[in-house]
Design a protein around this motif. Structure first.
Motif, mmCIF file in Angstrom:
data_model
loop_
_atom_site.group_PDB
_atom_site.id
_atom_site.type_symbol
_atom_site.label_atom_id
_atom_site.label_comp_id
_atom_site.label_asym_id
_atom_site.label_seq_id
_atom_site.Cartn_x
_atom_site.Cartn_y
_atom_site.Cartn_z
ATOM 1 N N ALA A 68 40.359 43.576 33.074
ATOM 2 C CA ALA A 68 39.158 43.347 33.896
ATOM 3 C C ALA A 68 38.054 44.348 33.556
ATOM 4 C CB ALA A 68 39.512 43.433 35.379
ATOM 5 N N LEU A 69 38.459 45.592 33.283
ATOM 6 C CA LEU A 69 37.467 46.616 32.913
ATOM 7 C C LEU A 69 36.818 46.256 31.577
ATOM 8 C CD1 LEU A 69 39.329 49.918 33.904
ATOM 9 C CD2 LEU A 69 37.215 49.049 34.923
ATOM 10 N N LYS A 70 37.669 45.842 30.651
ATOM 11 C CA LYS A 70 37.184 45.524 29.307
ATOM 12 C C LYS A 70 36.204 44.346 29.343
ATOM 13 C CE LYS A 70 39.085 44.884 24.719
ATOM 14 N NZ LYS A 70 40.212 44.162 24.169
ATOM 15 N N GLN A 71 36.515 43.377 30.192
ATOM 16 C CA GLN A 71 35.664 42.189 30.299
ATOM 17 C C GLN A 71 34.379 42.458 31.078
ATOM 18 O OE1 GLN A 71 36.211 39.072 28.936
ATOM 19 N NE2 GLN A 71 37.882 40.083 27.865
ATOM 20 N N GLY A 72 34.316 43.618 31.736
ATOM 21 C CA GLY A 72 33.143 43.915 32.555
ATOM 22 C C GLY A 72 33.181 43.213 33.911
ATOM 23 N N ALA A 77 53.922 40.200 43.203
ATOM 24 C CA ALA A 77 54.542 39.550 44.360
ATOM 25 C C ALA A 77 53.562 39.321 45.511
ATOM 26 C CB ALA A 77 55.727 40.379 44.846
ATOM 27 N N ALA A 78 52.549 40.176 45.596
ATOM 28 C CA ALA A 78 51.583 40.032 46.692
ATOM 29 C C ALA A 78 50.786 38.743 46.539
ATOM 30 C CB ALA A 78 50.626 41.222 46.696
ATOM 31 N N ARG A 79 50.436 38.124 47.698
ATOM 32 C CA ARG A 79 49.655 36.892 47.616
ATOM 33 C C ARG A 79 48.207 37.196 47.217
ATOM 34 N NH1 ARG A 79 50.370 35.724 52.323
ATOM 35 N NH2 ARG A 79 48.293 35.568 53.230
ATOM 36 N N ARG A 80 47.615 38.162 47.924
ATOM 37 C CA ARG A 80 46.257 38.580 47.571
ATOM 38 C C ARG A 80 46.330 39.927 46.869
ATOM 39 N NH1 ARG A 80 41.730 38.054 51.869
ATOM 40 N NH2 ARG A 80 42.259 36.211 53.076
ATOM 41 N N VAL A 81 45.490 40.107 45.901
ATOM 42 C CA VAL A 81 45.371 41.410 45.247
ATOM 43 C C VAL A 81 43.897 41.791 45.270
ATOM 44 C CG1 VAL A 81 45.736 42.749 43.132
ATOM 45 C CG2 VAL A 81 47.312 40.888 43.724
ATOM 46 N N GLN A 139 34.673 45.918 43.708
ATOM 47 C CA GLN A 139 35.910 45.243 44.111
ATOM 48 C C GLN A 139 36.144 44.036 43.223
ATOM 49 O OE1 GLN A 139 35.645 44.131 48.245
ATOM 50 N NE2 GLN A 139 35.557 46.247 48.954
ATOM 51 N N LEU A 140 37.401 43.721 43.013
ATOM 52 C CA LEU A 140 37.737 42.475 42.319
ATOM 53 C C LEU A 140 38.911 41.828 43.046
ATOM 54 C CD1 LEU A 140 37.194 40.516 39.994
ATOM 55 C CD2 LEU A 140 38.808 41.821 38.606
ATOM 56 N N PRO A 141 38.617 40.758 43.821
ATOM 57 C CA PRO A 141 39.693 40.079 44.545
ATOM 58 C C PRO A 141 40.385 39.039 43.660
ATOM 59 C CG PRO A 141 37.519 39.332 45.309
ATOM 60 C CD PRO A 141 37.302 40.177 44.086
ATOM 61 N N MET A 142 41.694 38.918 43.815
ATOM 62 C CA MET A 142 42.466 37.946 43.023
ATOM 63 C C MET A 142 43.502 37.290 43.916
ATOM 64 S SD MET A 142 42.887 40.183 39.593
ATOM 65 C CE MET A 142 43.131 41.646 40.521
ATOM 66 N N TYR A 143 44.006 36.157 43.452
ATOM 67 C CA TYR A 143 44.914 35.392 44.298
ATOM 68 C C TYR A 143 46.092 34.866 43.484
ATOM 69 C CZ TYR A 143 46.121 32.505 48.348
ATOM 70 O OH TYR A 143 46.754 31.954 49.429
ATOM 71 N N GLN A 144 47.281 35.053 44.003
ATOM 72 C CA GLN A 144 48.515 34.539 43.399
ATOM 73 C C GLN A 144 48.573 34.753 41.890
ATOM 74 O OE1 GLN A 144 49.021 30.557 45.051
ATOM 75 N NE2 GLN A 144 50.244 31.439 46.708
ATOM 76 N N ILE A 145 48.619 36.003 41.539
ATOM 77 C CA ILE A 145 48.690 36.399 40.130
ATOM 78 C C ILE A 145 50.150 36.362 39.670
ATOM 79 C CG2 ILE A 145 48.234 38.309 38.534
ATOM 80 C CD1 ILE A 145 45.707 37.313 39.743
ATOM 81 N N PRO A 146 50.450 35.734 38.557
ATOM 82 C CA PRO A 146 51.825 35.761 38.058
ATOM 83 C C PRO A 146 52.256 37.213 37.836
ATOM 84 C CG PRO A 146 50.452 34.291 36.733
ATOM 85 C CD PRO A 146 49.536 34.990 37.678
ATOM 86 N N ALA A 147 53.494 37.500 38.109
ATOM 87 C CA ALA A 147 54.087 38.829 37.916
ATOM 88 C C ALA A 147 53.682 39.832 39.005
ATOM 89 C CB ALA A 147 53.740 39.415 36.552
#
Ligand code: BES
Ligand code: MN
Ligand code: ZN
Length: 512
Positions: A46-50, A69-73, A59-67
């Motif tokens: 994410a840092l590399k992509q800017g 366990a948390a639903r929201r990150v 902030q960078l919110p994410m949802y259901q990321i493979p690998a």
């Protein structure tokens, strides 16, 4: 809210089942130093992509990321990772912490967090999740119940800092709650009940309290305190809290909190605009309650006395009038030139009363002057003390707790305006330097006890859309009190002993 400290590597944090995983990333953890685990790889990408940056507020919110366990990150930029930056980063995600679907959250530091940063994180999350419901039943309390704070290693320093932070957060929440309650739900009597409830809930022989009513206060000769209360239908209360965690002969630290449950100004009536905010005029009192709540949890090896002169300041047929002269407990007479300068009146008698405990230090907290708000705004409380060691200890405690104060002057010439033709002193001295002249007034009642005054008029609550109590200066006071453990020297038997009992101030995290 239940906080748990856990040793969690980034890889382990990714495996923690929860509704929300917060990842704090600081500059020192920038690419190269990040691990090859799921979270480290994600942050680096994410840092590399800017798409993400490390400054506070990013902030960078994410949802259901493979690998993971948390639903929201939620990735959070934490700047250099200082306590203040961590606090600000977490304060900026209050909405997510309060979200409906979030019952369990895990906080992971993607850097070696110092103990002060871990403490700041706990306080920031607790602060973000506080919801006032007492007179607003429709306000929904947050769903978040469990917060796992993941650190690289559960060192002794990290663990003790964490426990202190949890106890502090509880004290801050208590102070906010009582200061927020409107004056008809936080009368002097109800404040006294709150003090009793803290003592009863503690179930500890170390804690006790005594409530003095109008008859006892009259017997003590507290003419200044009584003068303020006489215009109100609500009976005054002098609340006296004791915490004895050290040997009996160890001199206590005495805390005095201004407890004006509503300040109309009295006959010197305030203007209508924003007068509702004068329900916060017991912020000093609320901080005493908060500190005792924290002490009940932490049980440190110190002795502390808390004093709260509580009453309303109202206009009424029986109210004290400008020009009236009253006799304080100290015997000094006071010409009450402005009935809106009531805080110093109730405090003067409480400070005189404090002398009987032969304090090692005497500290009062008061929403005392609008002038202090003009001088320092809402960032730092005003600190007044003629005692350098005490002033430095309080200033350092405030910095460490992210509850800062700023030392103000106390030159004797500032007291010149308090001269009166009809009493030993007047209670006001003109507009100029109003925060200092108020402190000079208080100083006339402390004798040679090491004393400090915190004017929290600008810091105890916020106005505007975020109107509400802050719980300050509970953090500062608790930090100061805990630093006094083991420093006390038993008082000498001789009469009139001075008490230079403050050893050198410990070094505190300068980054805080
Ligand atoms: N509680 C007020 C101080 C205050 C005012 C705090 C506004 C926060 C916001 C205090 O009792 C008061 O009225 N002080 C007067 C003193 C003056 C009459 C010398 C003030 O500051 O105007
Ligand atoms: Mn006032
Ligand atoms: Zn007031």
């Amino acid at each position: 809210m239940d906080f748990e400290l856990k040793a969690l590597s980034a890889a382990a944090a990714a495996r923690e089942k929860c509704d929300l995983l917060l990842v704090l990333v600081s500059e020192p953890a920038a690419p190269g130093t990040l691990g090859s685990d799921a979270i480290g790889a994600l942050v680096a990408h994410a840092l590399k992509q800017g798409d993400f940056a490390l400054s506070v507020g990013k902030q960078l919110p994410m949802y259901q990321i493979p690998a993971i366990a948390a639903r929201r990150v939620l990735l959070l930029g934490a700047g250099q990772g200082s306590a203040k930056e961590v606090r600000n980063a977490l304060a900026g995600c209050a909405e997510v912490l309060k979200a409906k679907g979030v019952a369990k959250a895990v906080l992971s530091f993607a850097f070696e967090a110092e103990a002060t940063a871990v403490s700041a994180a706990v306080q920031a999350i607790a602060d973000a999740c506080y919801v006032y419901t007492h007179t607003k039943p429709q306000a929904k309390p947050v769903k978040l119940q469990k917060v796992v704070v993941g650190v690289a290693a559960k060192t002794t320093a990290a663990t003790s800092g964490f426990h202190t932070a949890v106890a502090q957060a509880e004290g801050v929440a208590m102070a906010r709650e009582w200061a927020n309650r409107p004056a008809n739900h936080a009368t002097p009597t109800l404040l006294a009940d709150a003090a009793k409830a803290i003592v009863n809930a503690a179930k500890s022989t170390r804690m006790s309290c005594k409530i003095h009513g109008p008859a006892e206060v009259a017997k003590l000769g507290m003419g200044a305190f009584m003068a303020v209360a006489q215009g109100s239908r609500e009976p005054l209360r002098l609340i006296e809290l004791h915490y004895n965690g050290a040997a009996k002969n160890v001199a206590p630290i005495v805390l005095v909190g201004k407890g004006i449950t509503f300040d109309t100004g009295g006959i010197s009536l305030k203007p209508a605009a924003e007068m509702d905010e004068m329900k916060f005029d017991m912020g000093g009192a609320a901080s005493v309650l908060g500190v005792f709540q924290s002490l009940a949890r932490l049980q440190p090896a110190i002795n502390v006395v808390g004093l709260i002169p509580a009453c309303e300041n109202m206009p009424d047929g029986a109210a004290v009038k400008p020009g009236d002269v009253v006799t304080s407990m100290s015997g000094q007479t006071i010409e009450i030139l402005n009935t809106d300068a009531e805080g110093r009146l109730v405090l003067s008698d409480a400070l005189s009363y404090a002398a009987r405990f032969k304090p090692a230090a005497l500290v009062d907290m008061a929403t005392l002057t609008g002038a202090c708000v003009v001088a320092l705004g809402g960032l730092r409380s005003g600190l007044f003390s003629a005692h350098d060691e005490l002033a430095q200890a309080l200033q350092a405690a405030g910095d460490a707790a992210l509850d800062p104060c700023w030392r103000m002057p106390l030159d004797d010439e500032y007291a010149d305006g308090l001269k009166s033709n009809f009493a030993d002193m007047g209670n006001v001295a003109g507009r100029a330097g109003g925060a200092v002249t108020a402190a000079k007034f208080l100083q006339k009642f402390v004798g040679d006890i090491p004393w400090a005054h915190l004017d929290i008029a600008g810091t105890a609550w916020k106005s505007g859309a975020a109107k509400g109590a802050t719980g300050r200066p509970v953090g500062l006071l608790l930090q100061y009190l805990l630093a006094q453990q083991g420093k006390a020297v038993a008082p000498k038997k001789a009469l009139g002993t001075r008490s230079p009992r403050h050893a050198a101030v410990p070094a505190v995290d300068a980054k805080a």
